[in-house]
Design a protein around this motif. Structure first.
Motif, short mmCIF file in Angstrom:
data_model
loop_
_atom_site.label_atom_id
_atom_site.label_comp_id
_atom_site.label_asym_id
_atom_site.label_seq_id
_atom_site.Cartn_x
_atom_site.Cartn_y
_atom_site.Cartn_z
N THR A 23 84.10 33.89 23.53
CA THR A 23 84.18 34.70 22.61
C THR A 23 84.97 36.16 22.47
O THR A 23 85.13 36.48 23.14
CB THR A 23 82.22 35.48 22.22
OG1 THR A 23 82.41 36.06 23.33
CG2 THR A 23 81.57 34.29 22.61
N ASN A 24 84.86 36.46 22.02
CA ASN A 24 86.03 37.63 20.76
C ASN A 24 85.48 38.69 22.42
O ASN A 24 86.40 39.06 22.55
CB ASN A 24 86.29 38.17 19.45
CG ASN A 24 86.86 36.53 18.67
OD1 ASN A 24 87.66 36.25 19.74
ND2 ASN A 24 87.10 37.17 17.50
N THR A 25 83.91 38.69 22.37
CA THR A 25 83.39 40.39 23.35
C THR A 25 84.15 39.34 24.42
O THR A 25 85.18 40.64 25.24
CB THR A 25 82.32 40.47 22.66
OG1 THR A 25 82.41 40.35 22.07
CG2 THR A 25 82.17 41.41 23.89
N GLU A 26 83.94 38.72 25.02
CA GLU A 26 84.09 37.95 25.88
C GLU A 26 86.02 38.36 26.79
O GLU A 26 86.46 38.32 28.08
CB GLU A 26 83.88 36.76 27.11
CG GLU A 26 82.15 36.42 26.74
CD GLU A 26 82.13 35.43 26.51
OE1 GLU A 26 80.91 34.82 26.87
OE2 GLU A 26 82.74 34.10 26.33
N ALA B 210 87.84 40.34 25.10
CA ALA B 210 87.71 41.76 25.09
C ALA B 210 87.98 41.89 26.17
O ALA B 210 88.98 43.10 27.13
CB ALA B 210 87.81 42.21 23.95
N ASP B 211 86.68 41.53 26.86
CA ASP B 211 86.65 42.09 27.73
C ASP B 211 87.32 42.05 29.41
O ASP B 211 87.91 42.12 30.16
CB ASP B 211 85.01 42.10 28.62
CG ASP B 211 84.06 42.77 27.48
OD1 ASP B 211 83.94 43.50 27.18
OD2 ASP B 211 83.10 42.02 27.78
N SER C 186 90.88 46.51 22.90
CA SER C 186 89.96 46.08 21.88
C SER C 186 89.68 44.77 20.95
O SER C 186 90.32 43.73 21.16
CB SER C 186 90.41 47.20 21.36
OG SER C 186 91.27 46.35 20.17
N LEU C 187 88.54 44.85 20.68
CA LEU C 187 87.54 43.33 19.95
C LEU C 187 89.08 43.30 18.96
O LEU C 187 88.89 42.12 18.38
CB LEU C 187 86.67 43.52 19.52
CG LEU C 187 85.20 42.57 19.10
CD1 LEU C 187 85.56 41.16 19.39
CD2 LEU C 187 84.54 43.04 18.58
#
Length: 222
Positions: free
Chosen positions: A172-175, A177-178, A183-184
């Motif tokens: 996912t986008n959040t994953e 980014a991490d 940043s997202l």
């Protein structure tokens, strides 16, 4: 504003269950239900919901054809469609993606993944159930047309290549980014740039392109 959704499934009990799950979310509202594809297409064209949630097996017009009519390559102003089915069959996924679906879920996916897929589709993103993503995208690439995939109009940057691989792995986008420590909003910028450079419409097509160009190989996409 709530994300407006149409639910189409030929089984009333399934429609009721999906509607209850979605309406329980503070940001999602089911605005219409249909028991067949004809009714689903008519409702969608009239109500213009943010997301259509379609079963595959429906009488008359099935979910694949309904998706094609609302989101296919020939549609000028496509709607976001998420396909949901009981059957984990590769041919259904190929057909759904080729028809323009922004998501593919099994009916046992659970509340969290269902709502995540609806929100992703409403945001212009795309989501395939993680348990089938890499297997199906690999198979999709293998079964794709013999013609070579289009080359990017401009060379991809190193960071874009990293984001490309992460998308192909079903992150996912959040994953992303991490994993990449960015940043997202930066992830979204890179994904938008990728879509322009390789001429695709969403992250599912980004992932397919990654497999078709051998950027992701068997054993490397865990």
């Amino acid at each position: 504003m709530a994300i407006r959704v149409i639910v189409a499934d030929d089984q009333e009990i399934v429609r009721t269950g999906l509607t209850m799950i979605l309406n329980a979310q503070p940001d999602i509202e089911v605005v219409g239900e249909a028991g067949d594809g004809h009714r689903a297409v008519d409702l969608a064209r009239r109500l213009r919901p943010e997301v259509c949630l379609f079963d595959i097996r429906m009488p008359g017009v099935d979910g694949i054809e309904a998706t094609r009519r609302l989101a296919g390559p020939a549609v000028v102003d496509p709607l976001a469609v998420v396909v949901i089915t009981t059957f984990d069959l590769d041919e259904y996924v190929y057909a759904a993606l080729r028809a323009g679906a922004r998501g593919f879920l099994l009916k046992d996916a659970g509340t969290a993944l269902l709502t995540q897929a609806v929100r992703a589709a409403a945001a212009g993103d795309a989501l395939i159930a993680p348990n089938i993503t890499t297997r199906l995208l690999r198979a999709f690439a293998d079964a794709g047309p013999a013609a070579p995939p289009p080359q990017p109009v401009d060379a991809l940057t190193l960071r874009e290549e990293e984001v490309l691989l992460a998308v192909a792995r079903g992150r996912t986008n959040t994953e992303i980014a991490d994993e990449l420590h960015i940043s997202l909003s930066t992830v979204k910028t890179h994904i938008a740039s990728l879509m322009v450079k390789i001429g695709v419409r969403n992250r599912v097509e980004i992932a397919m392109w990654a497999y078709q160009t051998d950027r992701v190989r068997l054993g490397r996409s865990g």
